[in-house]
Design an enzyme around this catalytic site. Sequence first.
Site, PDB file in Angstrom:
ATOM      1  CE  LYS B  78      -9.720-107.780 -35.878  1.00 43.01           C
ATOM      2  NZ  LYS B  78     -11.516-107.564 -36.428  1.00 43.01           N
ATOM      3  CB  SER B 153     -11.353-108.255 -40.351  1.00 44.34           C
ATOM      4  OG  SER B 153     -11.647-108.094 -38.693  1.00 44.34           O
ATOM      5  CB  SER B 177     -14.770-108.506 -38.444  1.00 41.10           C
ATOM      6  OG  SER B 177     -14.773-108.296 -39.834  1.00 41.10           O
TER       7      SER B 177
END
Lengths: 99, 485, 476
Positions: B78, B153, B177
């Site tokens: 990420k 997210s 997330s």
Amino acid sequence: MSEKTSDIDISYVAYLARLGLTEAEAAQFSAQLKDILKAVEKLNELDVTNVEPTAHAVPLTNVLRKDEVQPSIASADVMRNAPQQARGLFIVPKIVEQG
Amino acid sequence: MTLHTQTIHELRAQLRRSKVSAREVTQALLDRIAALDRKLKAYIWLNRDDALAQAEAIDRTGAAKDGKPLAGVPIAIKDLINVEGQPCTCASKILQGYVAPYDAFVIRQLREAGAVLLGRTNMDEFAMGSSTENSSWGVTRNPWDLERIPGGSSGGSAAAVAADEAIAAIGTDTGGSIRQPAALCGCVGLKPTYGRVSRYGLVAFASSLDQIGPFTKDVEDCAILLGVLAGHDVKDSTSVAQAVPDYTRALGKSVKGLRVGIPKEYFIAGTDREVAAAVRGAIQKLQSLGAEIVELSLPHTEYAVAVYYLIATAEASANLARFDGVRYGLRVAGDDPIEMYRRTRGAGFGPEVKRRIILGTYALSAGYYDAYYLKAQKARTLIRRDFEKAFEKCDVIVTPTSPTAAFKAGEKMDDPLQMYLSDVFTLSVNLAGICGISIPCGFTTRPKLPIGLQIMGKPFGEEMILRVAHAYEQATEWHLQRPNL
Amino acid sequence: MQYEAIIGLETHVQVKTASKMFCGCATDFGAPPNTQVCPVCLGYPGSLPVMNEEAVRKTILAGLMLGCDIARLCKWDRKNYFYPDMPKNYQISQYDMPLCRGGGVDIKLKDSREVRIGLTRIHLEEDVAKNSHFETTSGVDFNRAGLPLMEVVSEPEIKSPDEAFAYLTALKEILVSGGVSDCDMEKGQLRCDCNVSVRPVGQKEFGAKIEIKNMNTISGVRRALAYEIPRQIVALEKGEKISQETRRWDDAPGVTSVMRTKEYAHDYRYFPEPDLMPVVVSDAMLAQIRELLPELPEAKRQRFMQQYGLPEYDAGVLVTDAALAAYYEQAVRWSKNPKSISNWVTTELLGKLAEAKLTIAECPIAPPQLAELVTLIDGGQISGKIGKDVFAEMFTTGKSPSAIVKDKSLAQVSDTAAIEAFVDEAIAKNPKSVMDFKAGNQAAINFLKGQVMKLSKGKVNPQMAGEILLRKLRGS
């Protein structure tokens, strides 16, 4: 807190956060934040007298390190990211002393 | 044999026996990305040449035979985690041009384990969002339906794993997330106990809630990857010095006699009918496997959204203050520093980030601190106590991960409050600092979209939730289904 | 109308550590800009602070020395404000649970009265970077960012510029003696903000508080207050209203000027630092730190006077520097004459050190050697005058005094026959003086004694020489 939610001073808060907002953004956020704060008012239902606040998710104390020098990072790595630099210094617009 | 569809444990066996080289595996993933990612947009930066070089080095040194747990396994990261020499934009314009000068703790762990770092995945800017639509670099699509969002997210990481564009991925979870996008994309995602994985090198959103965790194709992979990520780090004062067990040893054990808690507050109107049915079905499955079902209550659940948004935004308002154009990233010129800050931050942050900075700043400002922030911290204590009491009666708690399956792109963008409510089932786990995992437990019918089952555990109860997740997974076939891409 | 000033001081003191407060970067002064920095002290995304144990311990030590209550549980908070010298745009500080509360600093007033200036609190926070200013831009050097900084907040109990001066001098002396800080003002290790207001004598309410920012010398604080107090009084007498503001002190013209007014008051939005865990100060930790407690300068001065029979002046000179006092006490251990050792240390030794620009730690004469020199003089082996030459030789060569006396044949002559020979020679060479003495001029004997010393090159025992001379003059 209920009487305060209606008058969130968005320009003051944006100033505190040094956040440039367009007029449209300011207007939109004001309306949205009013809704959000209204939802947050739900907390008023709770009696939290004598409840300790939780600041950390784990109950650790005394996390300390020995006073030992470790290598710093190379100047080139530091300055590679600088938007503006000269003579090893980060350059910013002239600071007018405010304390 | 298609290499990109393999799991870590499958690949590992082949790499160890030299049936396949690490370079071939990495190349297969790069090919898959090249073929698919134009429509999926899971990645925002690809480490193509370096990934191949890393793989070749693995082949050369025979790291796979040395038993390194992830030798030659391509992993996606990420865009919120620092990798030395790589960009780390947090999907924000404000970090444009920033090159990380250091490795995050988890990156060192991954390198040590022999993982190949494939590239950086898309996300909501600074992890603020539930749909990955708040990215400055475009919207990631759900592999099961390109009209829909992958959740957020960590939507890029979830989509990459679900679409076989990575063998596994790393995400972060502040209020759901990892678990929510894992549910919406049909993969496995685990949020570890706060303090289990070092946050050093993870760009902070809300420091007291953030944790890094794995996205994988099945529970066994999740156990393997968690074992690599977990560990004590002296550079993170909130990291707990507790030995890391071999999580794979928790797998394969029966759930017979385990007490599975069902909190009534998580089974209410507002949850999609098919989601509720799938979760009910999963609970019955666990019961049929010998688990004991315990009805219980987490009475402060309804306050979690308010508590979460006050605490997370307050912490974020301070954490994001450092993006000021002085030392790194974007700078928009101004006549004095204040002007420079306002312009830089005004241009660099997207709307959701600005909204949350405003909310957080407001919640901390003079005259409001006690009414908002302090009150939220006290309510957080009540939520934590709910779980302490609940875990006296059960070993794990089972709920839906998200009230709905993946929604359509743009559907909730104009209504931040509705968007916040999509995290209603995941937030409390972060507030309480406990662990949680999401695993596939079914599909909606029209269209076919994955549904996630959340299993929550006690602090440092990762072995227990993995054990239950694995038992369920082995008794079902949801995790074997793949999107039609 | 009579006015009085009310002064409170906030003193920032750099705590002496090898590494910074939250990272391993060195704290060395004078390194090239931005070379002692890392992701943590530059506020890079993803970096996290870890507390330096030594900074905590030294702040507690300072608290113990100043008689503060040490918190058994303390925490750190984020103080939010934007400034280019702040890497994270929040400072990690302590808001409502500082390490130390209460305590005080004893100062001696001009009329010899002693008063205690109370302390409100001492907390531990991180320092900011250093700015330098150019024509249209400013430059930032983050080497100083993240150094551990103790903020010592006094009660508003200081009444004059001289008291402020005495308070800071005493505070500095105490912190230096405990090794808490070097308080080197040239290196910015002690900086001070003053809060000062004036009011008519007898009035209960405080006047409007004026803050004078960031003074970096103790004498500068005295000068600034000596300017600011009359300025406020004159304004009040003219009927002007003084309102709360922050002023800056310009040392060269010697004036204060407005920096900002109250409308810019900060809203710091303090909240608990989630990246740092609270510190619990246990009994064991406190006991351990207590063992490091040095004797306070004032207590040491008293002890020196009692234990060694030193006059107040000597004791005062010796205790100003903990290392000097330690040197003295080591030397005394080898000697039976503490007063004489004190004389040598406070005059000859300090003089030579100053001349050679050396610190006491670099002194070439070891304490036992100085004691040996005093013993040689007291035992009559050498004269006091020769002693000074031997001392000079010791200082340059580092040799022991007995070795120097032996090498240079400087031993005092105490052999009667040898002294008699010098006396006889002096009498023979100076008949006029002998006549003068016999005629009743007692002073003439001093001249003759001088001649004996000269002939012997100063080596004869002067007392014996005098006695023999007298005997011979009277007898002949």
